[in-house]
Write a protein that holds these residues in place. Structure first.
Motif, PDB file in Angstrom:
ATOM      1  N   ASP A   1       0.619  -1.066   0.006  1.00 27.35           N
ATOM      2  CA  ASP A   1      -0.138   0.057   0.053  1.00 27.35           C
ATOM      3  C   ASP A   1       0.888   1.114   0.167  1.00 27.35           C
ATOM      4  OD1 ASP A   1      -2.200   1.610  -0.007  1.00 27.35           O
ATOM      5  OD2 ASP A   1      -2.532   1.463   2.268  1.00 27.35           O
ATOM      6  N   GLY A   2       1.542   1.488  -1.071  1.00 24.30           N
ATOM      7  CA  GLY A   2       2.467   2.463  -1.372  1.00 24.30           C
ATOM      8  C   GLY A   2       3.988   2.363  -1.164  1.00 24.30           C
ATOM      9  N   LEU A   3       4.729   3.147  -1.613  1.00 24.75           N
ATOM     10  CA  LEU A   3       6.140   3.042  -1.641  1.00 24.75           C
ATOM     11  C   LEU A   3       6.790   2.654  -0.066  1.00 24.75           C
ATOM     12  CD1 LEU A   3       7.156   5.554  -4.604  1.00 24.75           C
ATOM     13  CD2 LEU A   3       6.836   2.984  -4.710  1.00 24.75           C
ATOM     14  N   ASP A   4       6.386   3.716   0.841  1.00 24.29           N
ATOM     15  CA  ASP A   4       6.964   3.620   2.054  1.00 24.29           C
ATOM     16  C   ASP A   4       7.197   2.139   2.615  1.00 24.29           C
ATOM     17  OD1 ASP A   4       7.548   6.306   1.956  1.00 24.29           O
ATOM     18  OD2 ASP A   4       5.859   6.788   3.449  1.00 24.29           O
ATOM     19  N   PRO A   5       6.007   1.281   2.828  1.00 23.44           N
ATOM     20  CA  PRO A   5       6.034  -0.016   3.202  1.00 23.44           C
ATOM     21  C   PRO A   5       6.928  -0.833   2.228  1.00 23.44           C
ATOM     22  CG  PRO A   5       3.871   0.407   2.447  1.00 23.44           C
ATOM     23  CD  PRO A   5       4.462   1.706   2.477  1.00 23.44           C
ATOM     24  N   LEU A   6       6.893  -0.558   0.792  1.00 26.24           N
ATOM     25  CA  LEU A   6       7.685  -1.297  -0.082  1.00 26.24           C
ATOM     26  C   LEU A   6       9.288  -1.193   0.333  1.00 26.24           C
ATOM     27  CD1 LEU A   6       8.256  -2.662  -2.829  1.00 26.24           C
ATOM     28  CD2 LEU A   6       8.231  -0.678  -4.004  1.00 26.24           C
ATOM     29  N   VAL A   7       9.522   0.117   0.540  1.00 21.66           N
ATOM     30  CA  VAL A   7      11.089   0.480   0.968  1.00 21.66           C
ATOM     31  C   VAL A   7      11.491  -0.312   2.260  1.00 21.66           C
ATOM     32  CG1 VAL A   7      12.747   2.021   1.775  1.00 21.66           C
ATOM     33  CG2 VAL A   7      11.184   2.641  -0.379  1.00 21.66           C
ATOM     34  N   ALA A   8      10.416  -0.501   3.156  1.00 18.07           N
ATOM     35  CA  ALA A   8      10.893  -0.863   4.442  1.00 18.07           C
ATOM     36  C   ALA A   8      11.036  -2.476   4.211  1.00 18.07           C
ATOM     37  CB  ALA A   8       9.616  -0.743   5.409  1.00 18.07           C
ATOM     38  N   GLN A   9      10.177  -3.012   3.458  1.00 17.61           N
ATOM     39  CA  GLN A   9      10.232  -4.405   3.040  1.00 17.61           C
ATOM     40  C   GLN A   9      11.499  -4.780   2.217  1.00 17.61           C
ATOM     41  OE1 GLN A   9       8.418  -7.353   4.016  1.00 17.61           O
ATOM     42  NE2 GLN A   9      10.139  -8.031   3.422  1.00 17.61           N
ATOM     43  N   ILE A  10      12.030  -3.973   1.197  1.00 18.77           N
ATOM     44  CA  ILE A  10      13.118  -3.853   0.589  1.00 18.77           C
ATOM     45  C   ILE A  10      14.372  -4.170   1.608  1.00 18.77           C
ATOM     46  CG2 ILE A  10      14.661  -3.036  -1.088  1.00 18.77           C
ATOM     47  CD1 ILE A  10      12.246  -2.072  -2.608  1.00 18.77           C
ATOM     48  N   LYS A  11      14.276  -3.391   2.388  1.00 15.20           N
ATOM     49  CA  LYS A  11      15.390  -3.273   3.456  1.00 15.20           C
ATOM     50  C   LYS A  11      15.478  -4.562   4.214  1.00 15.20           C
ATOM     51  CE  LYS A  11      15.649   1.774   4.049  1.00 15.20           C
ATOM     52  NZ  LYS A  11      15.408   2.829   5.257  1.00 15.20           N
ATOM     53  N   ARG A  12      14.379  -5.108   4.449  1.00 10.59           N
ATOM     54  CA  ARG A  12      14.463  -6.310   5.472  1.00 10.59           C
ATOM     55  C   ARG A  12      14.829  -7.516   4.437  1.00 10.59           C
ATOM     56  NH1 ARG A  12       9.625  -4.070   7.610  1.00 10.59           N
ATOM     57  NH2 ARG A  12       8.258  -5.181   6.049  1.00 10.59           N
ATOM     58  N   ASP A  13      14.414  -7.373   3.244  1.00 10.42           N
ATOM     59  CA  ASP A  13      14.978  -8.281   2.172  1.00 10.42           C
ATOM     60  C   ASP A  13      16.583  -8.265   1.997  1.00 10.42           C
ATOM     61  OD1 ASP A  13      12.150  -9.178   1.712  1.00 10.42           O
ATOM     62  OD2 ASP A  13      12.008  -7.677  -0.038  1.00 10.42           O
ATOM     63  N   ASP A  14      16.930  -7.176   1.812  1.00  7.19           N
ATOM     64  CA  ASP A  14      18.541  -6.961   1.793  1.00  7.19           C
ATOM     65  C   ASP A  14      19.242  -7.782   2.865  1.00  7.19           C
ATOM     66  OD1 ASP A  14      20.987  -5.481   2.560  1.00  7.19           O
ATOM     67  OD2 ASP A  14      20.612  -4.074   0.923  1.00  7.19           O
ATOM     68  N   GLU A  15      18.904  -7.296   4.141  1.00 11.31           N
ATOM     69  CA  GLU A  15      19.364  -7.938   5.528  1.00 11.31           C
ATOM     70  C   GLU A  15      19.315  -9.397   5.195  1.00 11.31           C
ATOM     71  OE1 GLU A  15      17.259  -5.984   8.616  1.00 11.31           O
ATOM     72  OE2 GLU A  15      18.424  -4.230   8.362  1.00 11.31           O
ATOM     73  N   GLU A  16      18.136 -10.040   4.939  1.00 11.57           N
ATOM     74  CA  GLU A  16      17.890 -11.535   5.001  1.00 11.57           C
ATOM     75  C   GLU A  16      18.825 -12.071   4.095  1.00 11.57           C
ATOM     76  OE1 GLU A  16      14.187 -14.778   4.803  1.00 11.57           O
ATOM     77  OE2 GLU A  16      13.643 -12.707   4.650  1.00 11.57           O
ATOM     78  N   ALA A  17      18.736 -11.303   2.555  1.00 12.79           N
ATOM     79  CA  ALA A  17      19.823 -12.115   1.695  1.00 12.79           C
ATOM     80  C   ALA A  17      21.105 -11.986   1.870  1.00 12.79           C
ATOM     81  CB  ALA A  17      19.520 -11.243   0.379  1.00 12.79           C
ATOM     82  N   ARG A  18      21.829 -10.881   2.521  1.00 12.51           N
ATOM     83  CA  ARG A  18      22.964 -10.874   2.995  1.00 12.51           C
ATOM     84  C   ARG A  18      23.338 -11.826   4.043  1.00 12.51           C
ATOM     85  NH1 ARG A  18      25.746  -5.961   1.681  1.00 12.51           N
ATOM     86  NH2 ARG A  18      24.409  -4.420   0.980  1.00 12.51           N
ATOM     87  N   ALA A  19      22.417 -12.269   4.989  1.00  8.48           N
ATOM     88  CA  ALA A  19      22.623 -13.182   6.082  1.00  8.48           C
ATOM     89  C   ALA A  19      22.740 -14.538   5.436  1.00  8.48           C
ATOM     90  CB  ALA A  19      21.609 -13.231   6.995  1.00  8.48           C
ATOM     91  N   LEU A  20      22.017 -14.896   4.433  1.00  7.50           N
ATOM     92  CA  LEU A  20      21.625 -16.207   3.706  1.00  7.50           C
ATOM     93  C   LEU A  20      22.908 -16.599   2.989  1.00  7.50           C
ATOM     94  CD1 LEU A  20      18.726 -17.680   1.878  1.00  7.50           C
ATOM     95  CD2 LEU A  20      20.908 -17.822   0.947  1.00  7.50           C
ATOM     96  N   LEU A  21      23.461 -15.523   2.232  1.00  6.55           N
ATOM     97  CA  LEU A  21      24.560 -15.678   1.123  1.00  6.55           C
ATOM     98  C   LEU A  21      25.925 -15.629   2.065  1.00  6.55           C
ATOM     99  CD1 LEU A  21      23.269 -13.015  -1.328  1.00  6.55           C
ATOM    100  CD2 LEU A  21      23.742 -15.845  -1.705  1.00  6.55           C
TER     101      LEU A  21
END
Length: 334
Positions: free
Chosen positions: A291-311
């Protein structure tokens, strides 16, 4: 390694490659099942002191017979050739497959290709390989032809995984359609990888602070839309970790064309026009509409952290995985 694309009438096979051991098949994916055939060919070639070659067909026969339903290729021809080269094959023969070729008899296939053009001393293939008009040539025909023409024939049984299930390209495609890149990697023996040219996008990621390298994959690709932890290889062979989104971007567009958008960690530069590859290590989540760009950006930051941890903790599954998703390509200056 030499890759031949033309037929035998236009491009004679060099004498140095004649008399080799020839592995025959489509080998889409070069997965663990295929490698039981391919490794047998390599071991026979080494024992005989002759070159090891692969005879495959382009395009995939199913695409020729059903052009409205092209096959989802796990390894397009260039990537397949790279994997086969990494295994140790001297040459890949990408024989042109069309409807005219499909009407050749099994005996014509044996005489014109295996005997006259390749001069094969031995042939290795799967136990269910069929060839020639109406699939008239099967294992028994091939073995009899070998006796008549003087080449050895080795048939390899279906390879089964640790759960006694047959490893097949169709099974791997089904797993990728579910987003299960981890299990598919176990069957492939390396991380599923795609290659494509980096194209321009709407530059929304740059505006949001997460610039992406965008690729348009073939329409027949059935990878599940979602967010993935990936490794990104540039055209000059350098490797970077990243997080990729595959899908139609529902938050910002309606009915968009599916794109693979990769945020490449710790990279600065211009990738437009380069043919790059993306290797998939883990599925993080499904594609969502926010619902808008702000929650999208917040989720992208979480995705970034999760990907770094996995890799951060990944290890190669074997030699091919090391070649595709771990080792920089020194031949390209990486």
């Amino acid at each position: 390694m030499t890759v031949f694309h033309r037929n035998e009438k236009k491009e004679p096979l060099p004498d140095a490659l004649k008399g080799g051991v020839v592995a025959i098949g489509n080998f889409d994916g070069v997965h663990r099942g295929h490698r039981s055939v391919l490794k047998k060919a390599l071991s026979l070639a080494k024992a005989r002191g002759v070159p090891a070659l692969v005879l495959t067909f382009e395009p995939h026969p199913r695409t020729v017979f059903q052009p409205d339903r092209p096959v989802y290729r796990l390894t397009p021809a260039p990537l397949k050739a790279r994997l086969l080269e990494a295994m140790g094959f001297r040459s890949v023969i990408e024989y042109p497959f069309d409807k005219e070729f499909s009407q050749r008899t099994a005996e014509e296939f044996v005489q014109s290709i295996l005997v006259q053009w390749l001069g094969a001393s031995a042939v290795v293939t799967g136990f269910d390989f069929h060839f020639g008009r109406g699939r008239e040539g099967g294992p028994a025909f091939l073995m009899a032809a070998g006796e008549r023409h003087g080449f050895a024939v080795t048939l390899v049984d279906a390879f089964r995984d640790e759960n006694a299930e047959v490893v097949s390209s169709s099974r791997i495609r089904d797993l990728l359609a579910e987003g299960d890149v981890a299990t598919s990697a176990g069957l492939l023996g390396y991380r599923y990888t795609v290659e494509a040219e980096v194209i321009g996008g709407e530059k929304l990621g740059r505006t949001l602070g997460f610039p992406t390298a965008n690729m348009q994959l073939p329409p027949e690709v059935e990878l599940k839309p979602g967010i993935y932890a990936v490794r990104f290889r540039t055209e000059d062979g350098k490797l970077y970790n990243g997080v990729a989104s595959y899908g139609r971007r529902p938050t910002v567009t309606e009915n968009g064309v599916p794109l693979l958008e990769t945020y490449v960690f710790d990279f600065a530069g211009d990738l437009y026009g380069q043919t790059c590859s993306v290797s998939f290590f883990g599925h993080l989540r499904d594609e969502l509409k926010f619902d808008g760009l702000d929650p999208l950006v917040a989720q992208i930051k979480r995705d970034d952290e999760e990907a770094r941890a996995l890799l951060s903790g990944v290890k190669p599954l074997g030699e091919l995985d090391m070649e595709i998703a771990f080792a920089p390509d020194a031949s390209k200056g990486g």
